[in-house]
Design an enzyme around this catalytic site. Structure first.
Site, PDB file in Angstrom:
ATOM      1  N   ASP A   1     176.127  23.776 -22.987  1.00  0.00           N
ATOM      2  CA  ASP A   1     174.846  23.762 -23.694  1.00  0.00           C
ATOM      3  C   ASP A   1     175.130  24.279 -25.093  1.00  0.00           C
ATOM      4  OD1 ASP A   1     171.700  23.511 -22.661  1.00  0.00           O
ATOM      5  OD2 ASP A   1     171.960  24.580 -24.556  1.00  0.00           O
TER       6      ASP A   1
ATOM      7  N   ASP B   1     178.588  21.713 -28.259  1.00  0.00           N
ATOM      8  CA  ASP B   1     177.802  20.526 -28.592  1.00  0.00           C
ATOM      9  C   ASP B   1     178.385  19.336 -27.817  1.00  0.00           C
ATOM     10  OD1 ASP B   1     176.733  18.249 -29.666  1.00  0.00           O
ATOM     11  OD2 ASP B   1     177.046  18.826 -31.764  1.00  0.00           O
TER      12      ASP B   1
ATOM     13  N   CYS C   1     174.040  19.173 -20.625  1.00  0.00           N
ATOM     14  CA  CYS C   1     172.981  19.981 -21.257  1.00  0.00           C
ATOM     15  C   CYS C   1     172.409  20.859 -20.153  1.00  0.00           C
ATOM     16  CB  CYS C   1     171.916  19.078 -21.850  1.00  0.00           C
ATOM     17  SG  CYS C   1     172.555  18.001 -23.134  1.00  0.00           S
TER      18      CYS C   1
ATOM     19  N   CYS D   1     162.400  14.864 -18.955  1.00  0.00           N
ATOM     20  CA  CYS D   1     161.107  15.331 -18.441  1.00  0.00           C
ATOM     21  C   CYS D   1     160.012  14.807 -19.357  1.00  0.00           C
ATOM     22  CB  CYS D   1     161.072  16.851 -18.301  1.00  0.00           C
ATOM     23  SG  CYS D   1     161.340  17.732 -19.833  1.00  0.00           S
TER      24      CYS D   1
ATOM     25  N   GLY E   1     169.142  25.401 -13.744  1.00  0.00           N
ATOM     26  CA  GLY E   1     168.573  25.114 -12.418  1.00  0.00           C
ATOM     27  C   GLY E   1     169.328  23.994 -11.725  1.00  0.00           C
ATOM     28  N   LYS E   2     169.600  22.933 -12.473  1.00  0.00           N
ATOM     29  CA  LYS E   2     170.291  21.790 -11.850  1.00  0.00           C
ATOM     30  C   LYS E   2     171.772  22.110 -11.656  1.00  0.00           C
ATOM     31  CE  LYS E   2     166.995  18.574 -13.863  1.00  0.00           C
ATOM     32  NZ  LYS E   2     166.432  19.480 -14.895  1.00  0.00           N
TER      33      LYS E   2
HETATM   34  C1  SAM Z   1     166.088  19.557 -20.713  1.00  0.00           C
HETATM   35  S1  SAM Z   1     166.977  20.921 -21.204  1.00  0.00           S
HETATM   36  C2  SAM Z   1     168.174  21.053 -19.921  1.00  0.00           C
HETATM   37  C3  SAM Z   1     167.634  21.652 -18.633  1.00  0.00           C
HETATM   38  C4  SAM Z   1     168.724  21.926 -17.634  1.00  0.00           C
HETATM   39  N1  SAM Z   1     169.467  20.724 -17.311  1.00  0.00           N
HETATM   40  C5  SAM Z   1     168.180  22.560 -16.353  1.00  0.00           C
HETATM   41  O1  SAM Z   1     167.897  21.823 -15.403  1.00  0.00           O
HETATM   42  O2  SAM Z   1     168.048  23.784 -16.307  1.00  0.00           O
HETATM   43  C6  SAM Z   1     167.942  20.288 -22.513  1.00  0.00           C
HETATM   44  C7  SAM Z   1     169.018  21.215 -23.011  1.00  0.00           C
HETATM   45  O3  SAM Z   1     169.830  20.493 -23.940  1.00  0.00           O
HETATM   46  C8  SAM Z   1     170.402  21.452 -24.797  1.00  0.00           C
HETATM   47  N2  SAM Z   1     171.013  20.735 -25.949  1.00  0.00           N
HETATM   48  C9  SAM Z   1     170.387  20.200 -27.022  1.00  0.00           C
HETATM   49  N3  SAM Z   1     171.296  19.634 -27.847  1.00  0.00           N
HETATM   50  C10 SAM Z   1     172.513  19.818 -27.270  1.00  0.00           C
HETATM   51  C11 SAM Z   1     173.844  19.459 -27.637  1.00  0.00           C
HETATM   52  N4  SAM Z   1     174.108  18.789 -28.767  1.00  0.00           N
HETATM   53  N5  SAM Z   1     174.857  19.800 -26.802  1.00  0.00           N
HETATM   54  C12 SAM Z   1     174.603  20.472 -25.662  1.00  0.00           C
HETATM   55  N6  SAM Z   1     173.359  20.860 -25.270  1.00  0.00           N
HETATM   56  C13 SAM Z   1     172.332  20.518 -26.063  1.00  0.00           C
HETATM   57  C14 SAM Z   1     169.239  22.373 -25.115  1.00  0.00           C
HETATM   58  O4  SAM Z   1     169.715  23.623 -25.558  1.00  0.00           O
HETATM   59  C15 SAM Z   1     168.523  22.448 -23.753  1.00  0.00           C
HETATM   60  O5  SAM Z   1     168.924  23.599 -23.055  1.00  0.00           O
END
Ligand code: SAM
Length: 463
Positions: free
Chosen positions: A275, A302, A251, A380, A256-257
């Site tokens: 993502d 997904d 995800c 978070c 950033g990560k």
């Molecule tokens: C907490 S954020 C991730 C932040 C990211 N790791 C960073 O450090 O920049 C969670 C992410 O999960 C994604 N997400 C939600 N459901 C998902 C899925 N089924 N498959 C992939 N990504 C998904 C959202 O679009 C969102 O960008």
């Protein structure tokens, strides 16, 4: 909420009760006593409504011919320029004592001078207001209401619309629930913001006397620095990626990560960033390009569908089992650790839905990991259900995983209140915004952070 007195985050009653039960759970109360637990919960509500006391920046070691000091000097000059222009005292900028690629800037505030009631009022949306509390100026898109005849150059007081009820373009004094975020100078007129056909963008109000003084670094020196919360920086370090490895970031957006992981690998190896939202994936690719990173592959996908035994490991998703050396699962969560936040409108049903959804990702992450590989699970948020109880569930349902110690370990340990044993909780890393107030007198960059949680597992065999 229109004065400067201490404020608490506003939540729906049932959500508030649910969070209170977390902090006042039986094991916690037995350990600390009811009074201390109540004090901690109150402190949590205060801390969530206020910004962290520090700004942290990760610096790009791959620029300025690897001359870190040259990058630090550029950042120092930029911050000094901003602070001088706003008439503020230059802040202390230090290299983090443990994370040598991280710069730490002490923010200042709250500024308790009386509010300039003679200035005209500008209303901004909640998220814009929260960004101002972390050092941003007001961008035109965040402005909801402004006095009829406001001109560029006018001094204004800025309030955030807490309940999201201000109609865009409003001219009257706003009587809704509002939070003072500071005062500043208009950089555009009301007419340019709301009336003229060619709408403008960019800074609408330059915040010269914000409630909290912090540098405004969005999109500034972006090839050199990435503003990132400290726990997020720790998270990629805990994953400990090595050059040449194959890593999955399930995800990834906004990345950033992901970019940090690739940087730690010295851009050698393969980082697959997934993502589900295509526009967000573009941001990951953009952030990678800005830092000159080429070992990241980005795919809108997904992640709960990312396993397919018949698939090829070298291309786009899905992938066969045991494809990756390390997996980062920084997935969707209730995000209650994000601060500042004056009002969170999440319903209890939504809050409760996260832990079940997260388990779908965990199951796939374990399958995709090679035996001997590392899984880092992070959120978070501050709830037990998405953190310690999720880890307990994972250990129970995925016997091929063992819990690992974390390096670096700058946050606290796991919270009591699940079936986890004390020695297991010691291996978890919980950044709890109340840690500083409850245990320390000194302001500490490792303690006054957003709320965040990290668990590290190793896959010891293949099921
Ligand atoms: C907490 S954020 C991730 C932040 C990211 N790791 C960073 O450090 O920049 C969670 C992410 O999960 C994604 N997400 C939600 N459901 C998902 C899925 N089924 N498959 C992939 N990504 C998904 C959202 O679009 C969102 O960008």
């Amino acid at each position: 909420m229109s004065d400067k007195t201490v404020q608490l985050i506003s939540l729906r009653n049932d959500v508030l009760e649910n969070l209170e039960k977390t902090y006042l759970n039986e094991q916690q109360v037995k350990e600390l006593g009811l009074e201390k637990c109540e004090e901690q919960f109150h402190e949590l509500l205060v801390k969530l409504a206020a910004p962290p006391a520090f700004t942290t920046l990760r610096i790009n070691p791959r620029v300025a011919s690897g001359d870190k000091d040259a990058v630090i000097q550029l950042v120092r000059e930029e911050i000094e320029k901003q602070y001088l222009r706003k008439g503020w005292l230059t802040p202390e900028i230090i290299v983090h004592p443990t994370l040598t690629d991280v710069l730490v800037i002490s923010n200042r505030g709250p500024n308790l001078d009386p509010i300039q009631t003679n200035y005209k009022e500008v209303i901004v949306d909640h998220d814009c207001g929260m960004a101002v509390l972390r050092g941003a100026d007001v961008f035109v898109q965040g402005i909801m209401g402004a006095h009829q005849d406001l001109q560029a150059g006018d001094s204004v007081v800025v309030y955030a619309d807490i309940d999201g009820v201000c109609r865009r373009g409003m001219t009257q004094t706003f009587t809704g629930n509002k939070k003072y975020v500071g005062s500043g100078v208009m950089r555009a007129s009301r007419e340019q913001i709301f009336v003229t056909k060619e709408k403008i963008s960019g800074v609408g109000v330059e915040m010269t006397q914000p409630l909290y003084e912090a540098p405004s670094l969005y999109g500034v020196l972006s090839a050199y620095i990435f503003p990132q919360n400290l726990p997020s920086i720790v998270c990629s370090r805990v994953l400990d990626p090595k050059p040449g490895e194959t890593i999955l970031d399930m995800c990834a957006a906004p990345g950033g990560k992901t970019v940090h992981i690739a940087t730690l690998m010295n851009n050698i190896g393969r980082v697959v960033a997934l993502d589900k939202t295509p526009q967000k994936v573009e941001k990951v690719a953009k952030n990678a390009a800005t830092w000159g990173i080429t070992c990241i592959e980005t795919y809108p996908f997904d992640s709960t569908q990312a396993v397919d035994e018949a698939a090829d490991v070298s291309g786009p998703p899905p992938y066969p089992q045991s494809s990756f050396d390390r997996v980062l699962l920084d997935g969707p969560c209730s995000a209650f650790g994000q601060r500042p936040c004056c009002k969170n409108r999440m319903t209890l049903n939504t809050l409760k839905s996260y832990s079940t959804y997260q388990r779908k990702f965990i199951e796939k992450a374990v399958q995709l990991l090679k035996p001997g590989g590392v899984l880092v699970y992070s959120t978070c948020t501050i709830t037990l259900d998405e953190n310690e109880r999720q880890v307990a569930w994972t250990l129970q349902n995925c016997p091929e995983l063992s819990l690992e110690e974390q390096v670096p370990h700058l946050g606290g340990h796991g919270m009591l209140g699940s079936t986890m044993k004390r020695e297991e909780l010691q291996k978890l890393q919980r950044f709890d915004p109340t840690m500083m107030a409850m245990n320390h007198d000194q302001v500490d960059v490792n303690l006054d952070t957003i709320g965040f949680f990290i668990a590290k597992f190793r896959k010891i065999y293949k099921r």
